[in-house]
Design an enzyme around this catalytic site. Structure first.
Site, PDB file in Angstrom:
ATOM      1  N   CYS A 113      61.538  46.551  23.572  1.00  0.00           N
ATOM      2  CA  CYS A 113      60.074  46.628  23.739  1.00  0.00           C
ATOM      3  C   CYS A 113      59.560  45.695  24.832  1.00  0.00           C
ATOM      4  O   CYS A 113      58.393  45.806  25.221  1.00  0.00           O
ATOM      5  CB  CYS A 113      59.385  46.311  22.428  1.00  0.00           C
ATOM      6  N   HIS A 253      52.527  43.293  23.234  1.00  0.00           N
ATOM      7  CA  HIS A 253      53.310  44.444  22.780  1.00  0.00           C
ATOM      8  C   HIS A 253      52.777  44.863  21.413  1.00  0.00           C
ATOM      9  O   HIS A 253      52.521  44.021  20.549  1.00  0.00           O
ATOM     10  CB  HIS A 253      54.788  44.076  22.695  1.00  0.00           C
ATOM     11  N   ASN A 283      54.358  51.800  17.144  1.00  0.00           N
ATOM     12  CA  ASN A 283      55.155  51.052  18.122  1.00  0.00           C
ATOM     13  C   ASN A 283      55.876  52.034  19.046  1.00  0.00           C
ATOM     14  O   ASN A 283      56.846  52.673  18.639  1.00  0.00           O
ATOM     15  CB  ASN A 283      56.157  50.160  17.368  1.00  0.00           C
TER      16      ASN A 283
END
Ligand code: ACO
Length: 326
Positions: A113, A253, A283
């Site tokens: 990520c 993030h 996500n």
């Protein structure tokens, strides 16, 4: 300072929306549990024919359209992804294939990520070195095809999507004011896809046991994520010589609202200055930051001269922090 300006941004988000209520029919979970633990309300899910490169190419085309340029006018394509089209070739090469363009270097950055911030670091270094003048930086994910839909501890967390930014060298004082990146591969086992590579080649057994999908020790990842992401964000702001009130927007993030909140509080940034899309998309791994950046620009939250702090963590474990003046 690594100077660059943003020519355009774009996204590609699958049409299909999967709500938490939809997930209640797939695994033993509840809308309440997912909202409370993660802040996620719904996510997008790609159809069978769509890969990370399909979404990445669409996002890149949208960013080029906004910039008023042709995709083949970029000097390089860098894709960050945790859900690559295949072991080889790179998803970036598949993006070229999707767009029918050729010639410029195209490669992937694998940093979970944190991938988009890693790719931005690489791209801005290439611009500073004079290697290229204009680069497409893409985060593209079809996480729904790499999660185990029988594992409620992971499948509720992820979503599909892609975001892209076209960045170009410039003389003005815009670009990365400060940045940092790092990794601790000793923590690789807490968040990984065990099979499907050379460490554990795919076999009938690995497929039967779902070993090619995301395997995660959630609590451990949570603990390390809070520390790594907040430290990376704080370091970037300090290295930029800025105080919290000089940050116009924080784009962390978007893995989990609780992790994002911990980062925001540690950075001393007020609630209204954190840009959040996690409730709508879940996500999307390396795609969350470029999608959030595009939506923030569209909403007028990032304009000429805005100072934006970014922070990320991901599988690896990896982490990265950056402060960009737009
Ligand atoms: N629905 C209902 N109950 C659930 C679910 C679910 N979807 N998932 C787990 N539970 C249960 C567990 O079984 C457990 O039950 P038990 O107490 O009877 O054993 C209980 O809920 C608590 O489980 P925990 O894992 O302790 O829950 P926690 O509060 O830690 O939240 C979560 C779990 C949301 C996964 C959290 O740990 C987290 O966010 N971790 C970080 C995840 C993350 O950000 N990963 C990034 C991946 S990014 C990349 O690079 C690919």
């Amino acid at each position: 300072m690594k100077r660059f300006k943003i020519l355009g941004t774009g996204t590609a988000l699958p049409k299909r929306v999967m709500t938490n209520a939809d997930l209640e029919k797939v695994v033993e979970t509840s809308d309440e549990w997912i909202r409370e633990r993660t802040g996620i309300h719904e996510r997008r899910i790609a159809d069978e024919k769509t890969s990370s490169a399909t979404l990445g190419a669409r996002a890149m085309k949208a960013a080029c359209d906004q910039a008023g340029i042709e995709p083949d006018s970029v000097d390089a394509i860098i894709v960050s992804t945790s859900s690559a089209d295949a072991i080889f070739p790179s998803t970036a090469c598949w993006v070229q294939h999707e767009l029918g363009i050729r010639g410029m270097p195209a490669f992937d950055v694998a940093a979970g990520c944190s991938g988009f911030l890693y790719a931005l670091e690489v791209a801005s270094s290439m611009l500073s070195a004079g290697t290229c003048k204009r680069i497409a930086v893409i985060g593209a994910e079809v996480m729904s095809k790499v999660v185990n839909w029988e594992d409620r501890t992971t499948c509720v967390l992820f979503g599909d999507g892609a975001g892209a930014a076209i960045i170009e060298t410039c003389e003005e004082d815009r670009g990365l004011l400060a940045s940092n990146w790092g990794a601790d591969g000793n923590l690789a086992p807490i968040l990984h896809a065990p099979a499907g590579g050379t460490r554990m080649p795919a076999s009938a057994e690995t497929v039967a046991k779902n070993l090619h999908t995301v395997t995660m020790q959630g609590r451990s990842v949570f603990r390390h994520a809070v520390r790594a992401m907040t430290e990376a964000g704080v370091k970037a702001v300090e290295d930029a010589g800025l105080s919290a009130d000089q940050i116009d927007l924080l784009i962390p993030h978007q893995a989990n609202m609780r992790i994002m909140e911990a980062c925001r509080v540690r950075l001393n940034v007020p609630e209204e200055k954190m840009f959040s899309i996690v409730h709508r998309y879940g996500n999307m791994s390396a795609a969350t930051i470029p999608v959030a950046l595009h939506e923030a620009r569209e909403a007028g939250r990032v304009v000429d001269g805005s100072v934006v702090a970014f922070a990320a963590f991901g599988a690896g474990l990896t982490w990265a922090g950056a402060v960009v003046r737009f």
